[in-house]
Design an enzyme around this catalytic site. Structure first.
Site, PDB file in Angstrom:
ATOM      1  N   THR B  70      51.520   5.191 -31.294  1.00  0.00           N
ATOM      2  CA  THR B  70      52.154   4.759 -29.547  1.00  0.00           C
ATOM      3  C   THR B  70      53.307   6.286 -29.240  1.00  0.00           C
ATOM      4  OG1 THR B  70      52.154   3.076 -29.337  1.00  0.00           O
ATOM      5  CG2 THR B  70      54.022   3.889 -28.577  1.00  0.00           C
ATOM      6  N   GLN B 176      42.181   4.202 -33.792  1.00  0.00           N
ATOM      7  CA  GLN B 176      41.026   3.117 -34.009  1.00  0.00           C
ATOM      8  C   GLN B 176      40.022   3.590 -34.832  1.00  0.00           C
ATOM      9  OE1 GLN B 176      41.307   0.111 -33.661  1.00  0.00           O
ATOM     10  NE2 GLN B 176      42.401  -0.545 -32.372  1.00  0.00           N
ATOM     11  N   CYS B 322      46.452 -14.789 -19.107  1.00  0.00           N
ATOM     12  CA  CYS B 322      47.795 -15.964 -20.045  1.00  0.00           C
ATOM     13  C   CYS B 322      48.183 -15.393 -21.157  1.00  0.00           C
ATOM     14  CB  CYS B 322      46.730 -17.114 -19.366  1.00  0.00           C
ATOM     15  SG  CYS B 322      46.298 -17.358 -17.869  1.00  0.00           S
TER      16      CYS B 322
END
Lengths: 121, 398
Positions: B70, B176, B322
């Site tokens: 990041t 990754q 959700c």
């Protein structure tokens, strides 16, 4: 916050899954505002102003399944007038509290209930 | 416990832990100190830098350590914008990590033009789309190498050549892919690349940024001149040592791990494809990042699947809204054409060298059980999606 024992219990062993034969009302609601798309179909049977049976089906997350199950527990045997006054917070409290991210679940379950009780509104 | 969430983070390799431990104990010194203990730490950091640089075919002078991918993504893009102020256009893809997507949003607010390249139904970028979007104003093209959700691997060599034709720098988020597939900065034409350690059995809180000697971003933080004067702050020496050891092991065992993980993933895909109304998200297993599989189980919610699997001691992740406060589904999944209901039913299984075929069999059995249970609760059945289902193939078209 994490998930309460009640939340886990209602999610893993939900009450009232299925369909009522000859229901007095069926409400179908979908959470579209925030992009969640949880969907509930809730049927109720009413006799002399009292909710005698509640059943639901849901394409939903754990929170909405738990909320619907808690709703079945809470409103079965309740007067429709009293059930109509229930709030999402009442349902959240019944579940022993819910995480913020599951607020939509209790709101959607209560929306389905109110729609079933007041089909004309 | 069965852990199938290795694209999120991985357990530390035991040898990595062993390599790190002395740097928490006797060899604890600050590499900037001039005494013998400091020099010892400084030498260890230099060796680690050299080892990782060699693994990616770079010069050690072109690699700095950061807190993770990041930070590296932020430094690569924001720092390059500062180095090249006359250019005001940024190109990314629609399936970048949040750290790249949000850096692009920030630059857009500051008046930069941002192009987000679309991807096809399996997640691949069409090089022609880059050719059409790029111009003399583009300061950087930033394209993820291996995607964290659907495992698609982009052809960086082709894309970097297009970038260079217009004088743009080419950055890739290789968080990754490092250690899992070949990554050679020269062969791929990379100017800047972001890495981290914890995706390849290294520690959290440590990563790196590769930059070429002519493509140096400006530092974003002020302080002492550590890390080639690009990233101030006392080095995370145990993390750096662990990162280097993790890369060394991953690169050493890469071929073997790839074959092993392909066997596991092929079986997992085969087993899950037996569940009716299940779709593979992303490319076929043999084209993906080793160990990654992402499927949508229609008519149910991914978060509910995840929760039930978790109660059966299986850890996976979901593309579901959700599971987060925002409720918006994964943008990677909607970018490959999934409608919201499909994105909500997505589950990612990401395996590592430490998983076994017995675990795969258990996960297949338990997933079938959970999907059947949840589908018994839904009234919203196949006709909803019948047109989209077409021939009901497990595999998605590009």
């Amino acid at each position: 916050m994490g998930y309460s024992q009640q939340y886990i219990e209602h999610f893993t062993n939900p009450r009232g899954i299925g369909d009522i034969e000859n229901p007095d009302a069926i409400a179908e609601v979908k959470h579209e505002g925030g992009g969640c798309f949880d969907t509930i179909r809730l049927g109720i049977k009413v006799s002399n102003g009292i909710i005698t049976d509640v059943k639901f089906r849901a394409r939903a997350c754990s929170g909405t399944i738990a909320a619907c199950s808690a709703l079945v527990d809470k409103v079965t045997g309740m007067k429709t007038d009293d059930a109509d006054k229930l709030t999402p917070d009442d349902l959240a409290n019944y579940l022993g509290g819910i995480p913020d991210k599951k607020q939509h679940s209790v709101e959607l379950a209560i929306e389905a209930l109110k729609k079933a009780i007041n089909p004309e509104s | 416990m069965i852990y199938f969430d290795n694209n999120d983070t991985t357990p530390l390799h035991p040898d990595v832990l062993e390599a790190m431990l002395p740097y928490f104990k006797d060899r604890f010194a600050n590499p900037s100190s001039l005494h013998s203990l400091g020099l010892d730490a400084d030498t260890a950091v230099d060796e680690a830098r050299g080892s990782i640089a060699e693994a990616i075919n770079a010069d050690p002078k072109e690699l700095i350590f950061t807190s993770g991918a990041t930070e590296s993504n932020n430094l690569a893009i924001l720092g390059s914008a500062q180095t090249r102020p006359s250019r005001r256009h940024l190109i990314i893809s629609a399936i970048e990590h949040t750290s790249v997507l949000n850096v692009a949003k920030r630059l857009e607010k500051e008046g930069y033009r941002v192009t987000r390249l679309p991807v096809d139904g399996q997640g691949y970028i069409n090089p022609d789309a880059l050719s059409n979007a790029i111009d003399d104003d583009t300061f950087i093209v930033s394209i993820v190498h291996g995607n964290h959700e659907i495992g698609v691997i982009q052809d960086l060599k082709v894309l970097s050549e297009i970038a260079h034709e217009k004088g743009a720098w080419f950055h890739t988020d290789a968080a990754q892919s490092l250690g899992k597939i070949p990554f050679n900065v020269t062969e791929l034409g990379i100017d800047l690349a972001s890495f981290n350690a914890h995706k390849l059995h290294g520690p959290k809180g440590i990563g790196g940024l590769y930059y070429g000697n002519k493509t140096r971003p400006k530092r974003l933080m002020e302080g002492a001149p550590q890390e080639h004067d690009m990233r101030p702050g006392t080095e995370n020496v145990p993390g750096i040592i662990g990162f280097a050891e993790a890369v060394k092991i991953a690169v050493r065992d890469q071929a073997e791990n790839t074959v092993y993980l392909k066997t596991l993933i092929s079986r997992l895909a085969e087993g899950l494809s037996e569940i009716p109304h299940t779709l593979l998200n992303g490319p076929p297993p043999e084209e993906r990042l080793p160990g990654n599989l992402n499927v949508t189980m229609l008519y149910i919610e991914g978060e509910a699947i995840l929760m039930h699997l978790s109660m059966r001691e299986i850890c996976v992740s979901s593309g579901s809204a959700c599971s987060s406060k925002s409720l918006t589904p994964s943008s990677v999944l909607t970018s490959i054409g999934l409608i919201h209901e499909e994105a909500h039913g997505a589950i990612r299984f990401s395996l590592s060298r430490f998983n076994t075929i017995d675990e795969v069999e258990t996960v297949i059995t338990k997933t079938k059980e959970v999907v059947e249970l949840l589908r018994s609760m839904t009234a919203f059945v196949p006709e909803l999606h019948s047109e989209r289902m077409g021939a009901k193939s497990f595999y998605r078209k590009r």
